[in-house]
Design an enzyme around this catalytic site. Structure first.
Site: not given
Length: 269
Positions: A154, A166
């Site tokens: 990501s 995350y």
């Protein structure tokens, strides 16, 4: 865990992945579904898994492609289930030529609210899942004379934003790819990462914002130079490139597919 081994259409497989055998985790919805459909349309035989059986069954029943689809229902973070799925997939497909680690996600909120369990769950889903997937798939790729592994990371892995658990897990994925690319190169195995930007997927966060809060969505669009969010089909195309022979000299990279996105969330960084 529920089991389903499925065969697709009746025509001979054609396309750039004809005869290739590829495992994709998290392939029943969103980006994972786009990856699976693209690979099937190009002649691959695909094995995929998801946590719920209904989306997998819906995917299978919608297919009209000349290849096989093998599915399992499981949580990739559950001990031994992912490893068993890969072994069964390799057996059903007759080996493996490629792997896509697409399953991922996050738990918890900010640093003062997220629990140790939130951090552990986020890391296991993203980092642990990828480690175990690659470890169990590597002998099968070696037996096939090599192959390609693609990890879906990501932009949050290097463009910081909330939540830290995350972003740090995605950063770990990117570093892992660069290390494993060197470790596995002598086996003819390439390892790369693709880092999607914020994707406009029906029913997901940005699509809901677009429908429910258009002004906030318009502000978020300014993080993209072209004022357009990423489409999952665009990310799937990049992943297919890294799985294909066209990228045979490419390994150890992190390929952003983010349309030049600045901050990874409306909260900035």
């Amino acid at each position: 865990m529920t089991d389903a081994g499925h065969t697709g259409g009746q025509r001979a497989a054609t396309g750039q992945f004809a005869g290739r055998r590829i495992v994709v985790t998290g392939g029943s919805r969103g980006l994972g579904e786009h990856i699976v459909r693209l690979l099937l349309s190009e002649g691959a035989r695909v094995a995929t898994c998801a946590r719920k059986p209904e989306p997998l069954e819906a995917l299978r029943s919608s297919l009209d492609v000349p290849t096989a689809l093998f599915t399992r229902t499981l949580d990739v973070s559950a001990p031994e289930l992912l490893e068993r799925f890969v072994e069964e997939a390799a057996s059903a497909l007759g080996g493996l030529d490629g792997v896509v680690a697409c399953a991922g996600g996050a738990r918890g909120r900010g640093i003062t609210e997220a629990t140790a369990e939130d951090w552990a769950a986020t890391w296991e889903l993203n980092v642990g899942h990828v480690v175990r997937l690659i470890a169990v798939a590597t002998p099968h790729l070696r037996a096939a004379g090599g192959g390609s592994i693609v990890v879906v990371a990501s932009v949050s892995g290097w463009k910081p934003g909330p939540q830290a658990q995350y972003g740090s897990a995605k950063a770990a994925q990117i570093h892992m790819v660069s290390s494993l690319a060197r470790e596995l190169a002598t086996d003819g195995i390439r390892v790369n990462a693709v880092s999607p930007g914020s994707m406009l997927i029906p029913g997901k966060r940005w699509d809901r914002m677009r429908r429910e809060d258009p002004s906030a969505f318009d502000r978020f669009r300014t993080e993209f130079p072209g004022r357009e969010l990423v489409r999952p089909e665009e990310v799937a195309d990049a992943i297919a490139f890294l799985l294909s022979d066209q990228s045979r000299a490419v390994t150890g990279i992190n390929l952003p597919v983010d349309k030049g996105q600045n901050a990874p969330t409306p909260e900035g960084y």
